[in-house]
Each structure stands twice: as structure tokens, then as C-alpha cells.
Enzyme design. Structure first.
Site, PDB file in Angstrom:
ATOM      1  N   HIS A   1      16.023  13.168  -0.578  1.00 18.25           N
ATOM      2  CA  HIS A   1      14.874  12.558  -1.251  1.00 18.25           C
ATOM      3  C   HIS A   1      14.749  12.947  -2.714  1.00 18.25           C
ATOM      4  O   HIS A   1      13.790  12.534  -3.368  1.00 18.25           O
ATOM      5  CB  HIS A   1      13.566  12.958  -0.538  1.00 18.25           C
ATOM      6  CG  HIS A   1      13.332  12.249   0.756  1.00 18.25           C
ATOM      7  ND1 HIS A   1      12.876  10.946   0.834  1.00 18.25           N
ATOM      8  CD2 HIS A   1      13.502  12.650   2.035  1.00 18.25           C
ATOM      9  CE1 HIS A   1      12.760  10.594   2.102  1.00 18.25           C
ATOM     10  NE2 HIS A   1      13.126  11.608   2.855  1.00 18.25           N
TER      11      HIS A   1
ATOM     12  N   LYS B   1      -0.389   9.258  -7.002  1.00 18.29           N
ATOM     13  CA  LYS B   1       0.813   9.909  -6.473  1.00 18.29           C
ATOM     14  C   LYS B   1       0.676  11.410  -6.717  1.00 18.29           C
ATOM     15  O   LYS B   1      -0.218  11.851  -7.434  1.00 18.29           O
ATOM     16  CB  LYS B   1       2.080   9.368  -7.117  1.00 18.29           C
ATOM     17  CG  LYS B   1       2.068   9.334  -8.648  1.00 18.29           C
ATOM     18  CD  LYS B   1       3.319   8.684  -9.191  1.00 18.29           C
ATOM     19  CE  LYS B   1       3.310   7.191  -9.020  1.00 18.29           C
ATOM     20  NZ  LYS B   1       4.339   6.692  -8.137  1.00 18.29           N
ATOM     21  N   ARG B   2       1.570  12.153  -6.119  1.00 16.45           N
ATOM     22  CA  ARG B   2       1.570  13.602  -6.293  1.00 16.45           C
ATOM     23  C   ARG B   2       1.623  13.965  -7.782  1.00 16.45           C
ATOM     24  O   ARG B   2       2.301  13.317  -8.564  1.00 16.45           O
ATOM     25  CB  ARG B   2       2.768  14.193  -5.553  1.00 16.45           C
ATOM     26  CG  ARG B   2       2.911  15.683  -5.591  1.00 16.45           C
ATOM     27  CD  ARG B   2       3.938  16.116  -4.548  1.00 16.45           C
ATOM     28  NE  ARG B   2       5.202  15.406  -4.657  1.00 16.45           N
ATOM     29  CZ  ARG B   2       6.246  15.846  -5.380  1.00 16.45           C
ATOM     30  NH1 ARG B   2       6.155  16.971  -6.046  1.00 16.45           N
ATOM     31  NH2 ARG B   2       7.376  15.163  -5.407  1.00 16.45           N
TER      32      ARG B   2
ATOM     33  N   LYS C   1       6.629  12.669 -12.715  1.00 15.16           N
ATOM     34  CA  LYS C   1       5.894  11.427 -12.474  1.00 15.16           C
ATOM     35  C   LYS C   1       5.079  11.022 -13.700  1.00 15.16           C
ATOM     36  O   LYS C   1       4.589   9.907 -13.788  1.00 15.16           O
ATOM     37  CB  LYS C   1       5.010  11.570 -11.242  1.00 15.16           C
ATOM     38  CG  LYS C   1       5.839  11.786  -9.962  1.00 15.16           C
ATOM     39  CD  LYS C   1       4.972  11.932  -8.738  1.00 15.16           C
ATOM     40  CE  LYS C   1       5.788  12.260  -7.495  1.00 15.16           C
ATOM     41  NZ  LYS C   1       6.572  11.126  -6.997  1.00 15.16           N
TER      42      LYS C   1
ATOM     43  N   THR D   1       7.286   4.798  -2.808  1.00 17.72           N
ATOM     44  CA  THR D   1       6.797   3.763  -1.897  1.00 17.72           C
ATOM     45  C   THR D   1       5.431   3.249  -2.355  1.00 17.72           C
ATOM     46  O   THR D   1       5.029   2.154  -1.963  1.00 17.72           O
ATOM     47  CB  THR D   1       6.680   4.283  -0.443  1.00 17.72           C
ATOM     48  OG1 THR D   1       5.905   5.481  -0.417  1.00 17.72           O
ATOM     49  CG2 THR D   1       8.056   4.557   0.145  1.00 17.72           C
TER      50      THR D   1
ATOM     51  N   LYS E   1       3.760  -0.563  -2.022  1.00 20.39           N
ATOM     52  CA  LYS E   1       2.433  -0.865  -1.474  1.00 20.39           C
ATOM     53  C   LYS E   1       1.589  -1.626  -2.487  1.00 20.39           C
ATOM     54  O   LYS E   1       0.935  -2.629  -2.155  1.00 20.39           O
ATOM     55  CB  LYS E   1       1.727   0.432  -1.077  1.00 20.39           C
ATOM     56  CG  LYS E   1       2.400   1.197   0.040  1.00 20.39           C
ATOM     57  CD  LYS E   1       1.894   2.633   0.100  1.00 20.39           C
ATOM     58  CE  LYS E   1       2.785   3.483   0.992  1.00 20.39           C
ATOM     59  NZ  LYS E   1       2.604   4.924   0.764  1.00 20.39           N
TER      60      LYS E   1
END
Length: 813
Positions: A359, A553-554, A559, A661, A665
Site C-alpha cells: 500500500h 483523509k488522514r 497528502k 479511495t 467515492k
């Protein structure tokens, strides 16, 4: 895709009413007249659990001895709330709503009683949950194996802008969805020493025993005809929870040592591992659930009367990242030490059974364990890992590379340290010990082959494959966005729930003004709902007509929430400088948790909250700019944010996000993506077309070249006045005048380190955001793009992902 499922409910209205009232009276000791919303939630959950348990038994009976049972091993299963999803899957939502209404109870109030199961953190755990849903939907026999965390990750709150972590006591009084199976408790060992038995064989004598108690949660397919299970292990230490002798002598804390130790092991997801005790606990957690799971698998195999030599034919293990990688030496130990197999036979079975999903490309996320630590906790496993490495290096590796020491050192499971210790590379162990290794997006899988494991790709042609992630349309469209689901049903039928490629039928409707108006109306109602939630949680009033710009998100540097933040500051300055200009109203929505020990991530949260406080209270903006950070991001919160999002922020540094993901979504629900060519963004761009996505930033190759030549973030700071002004406002206390230096660490990191190159992509990002603003001011054009995003993302169903796993990875039907 999957076969069409029956939409006929498994229970008629009268039987459902009888069963529901039976649970109210017998389990809860109340009546429909006296029942609270919480009572109704428990009774409904128990009724649906019973239906699922009946179907689980039938599914098990239907399982052929030729079927390969998938065992999905994961540290996380981010399930969210189960009741609403189960009612929909079983075709009983309207039945339940009507029944409750007859008693003066709203189903929405009942569904709100459920707290999210705190069994995961981010995308890894949510992916596992989507896969469990799709495994059932594809009629593939499967068991998800994990830990039944008492407190999960943590419950997040904000205190003066700072993240505060609190225990998430989600199952304090039990969960109606869980069924305890004490008769299937397993025993495993820890610590101890090795000694020679009478036959001259090494034998592990554990110094401590753990007991794993299984709790099962049923996972139904859409229609409910096929049911799998999630099996979660709770830890107990010792045969008795307390030492009564010590208790009677007044040594109360010591008397409860076993109780505390057991609670600790299955207590908290991802304990902080910056201390030696934290490292011990994390390794013990990983071994605990994998060892319990493997014993459970072998027990079931023997119950079916099957020979041990056929184990790999009947079971496929999927290792969700390296957390369960200790399963490889544990399976070898079980087969050799407890089942009497020789090395070659045990190794052949292990390699055939195990499959590994990678991952991440981040070096710090590829787990390594100190050999001395692992040898102290699991001495037999260290021996087995050493033997695996010895056989590999002196066999396959030597045949391929001879005495090329540089390559041998790179592919070895052990990394030698200068201090004499060794680190065990769990990713290398996973590749060597698995039949297949998969990445989770086309770009990511290519980078796994080219950059992360190029030597293994050469040694094992065909072992490294790609399976792009997906999301379940049952939860992430039908359940979370009922207004859009009804609109789809009226226009293209209902089959899209189990065949998401049906969404392609929407393509011509993107040219229909009436359909675009209906689509926009659904979105506006969703935005009104989210606006009410924001008012309740953040005490901020937002305009549903504004562009809802969402990053959920985290919280991690790669990110790049900090890049989003810099753009917000630049917009703020622009609006103040040109108050009469036609600015597109925006609401920026954040949702994220930072790991408790991740200092910079927590500083970024603080910066977002402090800047939000100033912007939201600046009357000069006339409500054209708002920033909200919703606390305690979780599945049920995502289910309210995603249907209301206009813009999906997928802005990670190219080459660092494996897949994502959230992008799927949000896009599936009609949000337009602003993103880099990273992870699954690449495939999303291919699917929706360049005209229907906002791509910006440097590519993977450009990032690599920038790293190679030596990245200097200060150069971008000095050469871009807009960027410089934004960072200076963090430095000079503009957003926290009472503590001018409060946000300085975030600014200094950006100027002098900026590990993930936010400053290098800032100008390109700002230009893309300007294009977003211009497009949003053209409603017909915006909604056409939104409809095409929904229409063209059918390939990102987790049903398709599971079908790919069955074909490419598990070699199952």
C-alpha cells in the site's frame, strides 16, 4: 461483474414485526410503547443479525470443497455504522421505516444511535471493509480476520485549535452486531526460550500464554442471500482474569495484572511506538491476531476432514500490507513444529497460500523490526526467518545474481546495522513468502516494480501484479446518497448497485437540461444537510450555494493539507485586496486525524483551525469564504460530507499516494477532482476525460528529477510574491496575534524542508483552482462535468477489484 441479486426481502412485514418486538421484550426488557430510540436501534440490529446468521449457515452449507476460502488479514476494518447499510442490503429499509413510524419514531433518529465501530483509521481499513462487502456480493467464501479493539484509534476533539485524543469507547456495553464464540478460543505463546527435545529438534517453550476469543460480525451481500463473516480477536492473558490470593492480600493492582495486560493487547489501534514498550506492544498485536487466525483456519480445515497437505488448495491468505507479515513464519512454525512437515513441504504450502498487498512506497511505512526485539518476543520465528533468508540467498538469489553483494544486500530480509543489530524487512519477507504481490493502482504497481522491488520483479516474473482499488457502491452511493440513488433508479434502473458499469447509461443524460437540474437539486439538498451539521459541530454558518471544496483523509505531509492551506490564505488576501471583484464563494471542508506522535501533522491541524477562526469571523468577506475542520473524522461523517462535495482535493505529491479511495467515492457522487497525476487519479483522469478533471503539478518523473538535482523550497518562497505573502502571514502572527510564533513551525518547515514539495506545485495548483472558480460560475457546464464523473467511474467498484483478485491473485472461482 456480479450476478444480479434478488431484491425480494428475506422476511415479510409481519414476521419482521414479530421478531423485532420479541427482541425488544426478551433482550431489552421493554415494549414498543416504552422503547427509546436506542432500544429500537438495538432491537433492529439484533433482528438483522439473526437473519444474517441464518444465511451465514446456509452459505457455509453451500460452500463446496472445491471453493478456495479467502482469509483477509488486516489490522484495520473501518466498518462504519452497520444498521442502515444492512437494512438496505436486506431490502428491509422501507419496512423498518414504516414500522417505526407507526410507533411515532423516525428511522433517522434510530440510525443516529449507532456509533461507528472503531476498528480502523483511514483508507487501509475502509478498503478492507469495502472488500468484505464485495466478497459477499461476489459469492466468494471469505473471512476477514482482525482485532476487536476496545478503544480503536482515538476520538478526536479540538481544544483551542489543538487536536485532543480521547478513548473511543464504542463497545462499552457491547455491540448487538457481534456474536462471541468462546468455544473457539485459541491459545498462543509469547517470549520464552528454545530448547532441544529428545529427538534433537529445536523446540519453543513460551514464557507467556495469550488466549484469543473470537467475536463474529456477519457481512451480507446485496439481497442477503450470501453472507460471510468478520472474525475479530479479543485478548485474554492467563486462565483467570485476577489473582484472588493477591487480591485478598490487598494487592489490588497486581492482582488484576492479567486483566490489564489482556485489555492492553486488544485495546488501542496503532499504539504509539516511539518507546520500547510501544514497539513491543505493536509487534505483539500483529502476532496475536495472525497467530489466532492461522490456528482458526487449521482447525476449520481439520473439521472438514481434509488432509493438511491440501491446505493451500482450500485457503488463500491475503496480507493487507505488512502488518500481518509475521503470518509467514508463523504458518511455517505451525506446519513444521505442530503438524510434523519437513521444510520444503511447509514452504511450498506457505508460498502458495500467502498473498501480499503493498500500500505504500514510503520507506518509513515499510515495516522493519529489530531482530533482537523480535527474537526476544518470538524466538522461534526469528530462527525461521533466518532460515527463510538463508535458503533464499543461497538458492534463488545466488542463481540469479551470483556474488553481486550490492543486490544480495538489497534483497536480503535482514538489513545489517552499524551497531551490530539487524532489522527485519517485513516487505522483503512478504514478497519472498507470497505467491502474488499486488499494488493498488496502475501507477503505483508500476512504481513498485520499477523503484521498490525491481530485483524481485526480475527474479519472479509475473509475481508482481496490479489490482486497482475500488469502493462498494452499496454504501458509497446507494446508502450515503439516497437522493442521487433514487434519481439513478428512475433514469437507468436499479441494476447499478451490483453492476456499476450500468452508470455509463447516464452519459447521454449529461446533455439533458432537465436531468442536470434534477442532479443539481439533489446536490443542493445534500449541501443543506451538511451545512446544518457544520452549524451544529463547528458553530459556523455556511452558504449551500457556495462551492464546497473538500479534503477528507488522514493528516500526513504527503497528502499536502498544507498546500490547500496556502491556497486558502492566498484567496483570503486576494479577497481583502479586491473586495469588489466577482469572487466565487467557497466553503473549505477538512476532516482528518493526525497520529498522536506526529508533531508536524498536529501543527498543521492547529494552523488550519487558527486560520479558520480568523477567516470565519472577518466580516469584510461577506460570507464568501469559510473554512471548517469537522472533528472526529470517521465513516459516518464521510457519508454526510461526500454527497455534498463539489470539489475533491486529491493533491498528494506525485508518486507517493498508492491509490486513494476517497477520490473514487467523491467522484462517484459527482464531485469534480482537483489532483496531481498520482495514485488512482491517473486512472480516474483516463476514465472521465481531461475536460472533466482539474490536473496540476509535477509528474512522477519531474518530482524525481527535482529530488535528484537538490530541491530548494526557499527558491519558490522568494520568487513567488503570492506564496511569500501567505507563508509570511504564518510567520508574523497574522492569524494568532496573541501568540505570534504559534504557527511558525509550519512556515519554517515549508521554507526550509518541504519534504513533499508543496511549494514547487503551489503556482500550478493556484492556476487550477482559478479554473475551478471560473467553471463553477457556469452551472450548466459544471453539472455536465459532474454527471459525466458519476457516469464514467463504474470501473472503480470494489466488486471489480475482487473479481480481479480472484483471477490474478487467488486463482479462485
Amino acid at each position: 461483474m456480479s450476478q444480479k441479486k434478488s431484491e425480494t426481502p428475506l422476511m415479510d412485514h409481519n414476521t419482521f414485526t414479530v421478531e423485532l418486538e420479541k427482541h425488544l421484550r426478551r433482550e431489552l426488557g421493554t415494549t414498543p410503547k416504552r422503547a427509546t430510540a436506542h432500544d429500537w436501534w438495538q432491537a433492529l440490529s439484533l433482528t438483522l443479525r439473526d437473519i444474517n446468521l441464518d444465511q451465514l449457515q446456509q452459505s457455509s452449507l453451500d460452500e463446496s470443497q472445491q471453493d478456495r476460502h479467502v482469509c483477509y488479514l488486516s489490522m484495520e476494518f473501518l466498518m462504519g455504522r452497520l444498521l442502515g447499510d444492512a437494512l438496505m442490503n436486506l431490502g428491509l429499509y422501507e419496512t423498518a421505516a414504516t414500522l417505526l413510524q407507526s410507533h411515532g419514531v423516525r428511522i433517522s433518529d434510530v440510525l443516529d444511535q449507532e456509533r461507528d465501530m472503531s476498528l480502523g483509521n483511514g483508507g487501509l481499513g475502509r478498503l478492507a471493509a469495502c472488500f468484505m462487502d464485495s466478497l459477499a456480493n461476489q459469492n466468494i467464501p471469505a473471512t476477514g480476520y482482525g482485532i476487536n479493539y476496545r478503544y480503536g484509534l482515538f476520538r478526536q476533539a479540538f481544544v483551542d485549535g489543538y487536536q485532543k485524543e480521547m478513548p473511543d469507547v464504542w463497545r462499552e456495553f457491547g455491540s448487538p452486531w457481534e456474536t462471541c464464540r468462546p468455544s473457539e478460543t485459541v491459545e498462543i505463546g509469547l517470549f520464552g526460550h528454545m530448547e532441544m527435545d529428545r529427538d534433537g529438534n529445536n523446540r519453543w517453550v513460551p514464557g507467556k500464554k495469550l488466549f484469543g476469543v473470537p467475536w463474529d460480525i456477519t457481512i451480507p451481500s446485496f439481497g442477503g442471500q450470501y453472507v460471510n463473516r468478520l472474525r475479530l480477536w479479543e485478548s485474554l492473558v492467563g486462565a483467570y482474569p485476577i489473582d484472588l490470593d493477591k487480591y485478598n492480600q490487598g494487592e489490588y493492582l497486581e492482582a488484576c495484572r492479567n486483566l490489564v495486560d489482556g485489555d492492553t493487547i486488544s485495546g488501542v489501534l496503532y499504539p504509539e511506538d516511539s518507546t520500547p514498550q510501544g514497539k513491543d506492544l505493536r509487534l505483539i498485536q500483529q502476532y496475536f491476531f495472525t497467530a489466532c487466525s492461522l490456528k482458526d483456519i487449521i482447525r476449520q480445515h481439520k473439521q472438514r476432514g481434509l488432509p493438511m497437505g491440501s491446505l493451500a488448495k482450500h485457503y488463500a491468505l491475503q496480507l493487507n500490507d505488512t502488518h500481518p507479515a509475521i503470518a509467514i513464519p508463523e504458518l511455517m512454525r505451525l506446519l513444521m513444529d505442530e503438524e510434523g512437515m519437513v521444510w520444503n513441504q511447509a514452504w511450498a504450502i506457505t508460498q502458495e497460500m500467502c498473498h501480499y498487498t503493498n500500500h505504500t512506497l514510503l520507506p518509513e511505512a515499510l515495516e522493519k523490526w529489530s531482530a533482537s526485539l523480535l527474537g526476544r518476543i518470538l524466538p522461534r520465528h526469528l530462527q525461521i526467518i533466518e532460515m527463510i533468508n538463508y535458503v533464499f540467498l543461497n538458492g534463488e538469489a545466488k542463481e540469479q545474481w551470483g556474488d553481486n553483494l550490492e543486490i544480495i544486500q538489497k534483497v536480503s530480509i535482514f538489513e545489517e546495522l552499524d551497531n551490530g543489530d539487524r532489522m527485519i524487512r517485513m516487505a522483503n519477507l512478504s514478497v519472498i513468502g507470497s505467491r502474488r504481490v499486488n499494488g493498488v493502482a496502475a501507477l503505483h504497481s508500476g512504481l513498485v516494480k520499477a523503484n521498490l522491488f525491481p530485483e524481485f520483479d526480475t527474479l519472479y516474473p509475473g509475481k508482481l501484479v496490479n489490482v486497482t482499488n475500488g469502493v462498494t457502491p452499496r454504501r458509497w452511493l446507494a446508502h450515503c446518497n439516497p437522493g442521487l440513488a433514487r434519481l439513478l433508479d428512475r433514469n437507468i434502473g436499479t441494476d447499478w448497485r451490483t453492476d456499476l458499469d450500468q452508470l455509463e447509461k447516464l452519459t447521454p443524460l449529461a446533455e439533458s437540461p432537465d436531468f442536470l437540474d434534477a442532479f443539481a437539486n439533489v446536490r443542493f439538498k445534500n449541501k443543506e444537510r451538511l451545512a446544518r451539521l457544520i452549524e451544529k459541530e463547528c458553530k459556523v454558518t455556511v452558504n449551500p450555494n457556495a462551492l464546497f471544496d473538500v479534503q477528507i483523509k488522514r493528516l500526513h505531509e504527503y497528502k499536502r493539507q498544507q498546500l490547500n492551506l496556502l491556497h486558502i490564505i492566498s484567496l483570503y488576501h486576494e479577497m481583502l485586496d479586491n473586495p469588489d471583484a466577482d469572487h466565487t464563494p467557497r466553503v473549505f471542508v477538512f476532516g482528518a486525524k493526525a497520529a498522536p506522535g506526529y508533531v508536524l501533522a498536529k501543527q498543521i491541524i492547529l494552523a488550519i483551525n487558527k486560520i479558520a477562526q480568523v477567516i470565519n469571523n472577518d466580516r469584510r468577506l461577506d460570507d464568501r469564504l469559510k473554512v471548517v475542520f469537522l472533528p472526529d473524522y470517521r465513516v459516518s461523517l464521510a457519508e454526510q460530507i461526500i454527497p455534498a462535495a463539489d470539489l475533491s482535493e486529491q493533491i498528494s505529491t506525485a508518486g507517493f499516494e498508492a491509490s486513494g479511495t476517497g477520490n473514487m467515492k467523491l467522484g462517484l457522487n459527482g464531485a469534480l477532482t482537483i489532483g496531481t497525476l498520482d495514485g488512482a487519479n491517473v486512472e480516474i483522469a483516463e476514465a472521465v476525460g481531461d475536460d472533466n478533471i482539474f490536473i496540476f503539478g509535477k509528474t512522477v518523473d519531474e518530482i524525481a528529477a527535482l529530488q535528484q538535482q537538490g530541491y530548494n523550497p526557499y527558491h519558490y518562497y522568494e520568487s513567488n510574491p503570492v506564496l511569500k505573502r501567505a507563508i509570511d502571514s504564518l510567520m508574523n502572527g497574522s492569524f494568532c496575534q496573541h501568540k505570534p510564533d504559534l504557527l511558525k513551525p509550519v512556515a519554517e518547515d515549508l521554507m526550509h524542508r518541504d519534504q513533499f514539495m508543496a511549494l514547487a506545485d503551489f503556482e500550478s495548483y493556484r492556476e487550477a483552482q482559478q479554473e475551478v472558480s471560473e467553471t463553477f460560475r457556469k452551472p450548466r457546464l459544471w453539472w455536465r462535468k459532474a454527471v459525466l464523473n458519476t457516469a464514467r467511474l463504474g470501473r472503480f467498484s470494489s466488486d471489480r477489484s475482487i473479481a480481479d483478485y480472484a483471477e490474478k491473485v487467488w486463482n479462485s472461482k
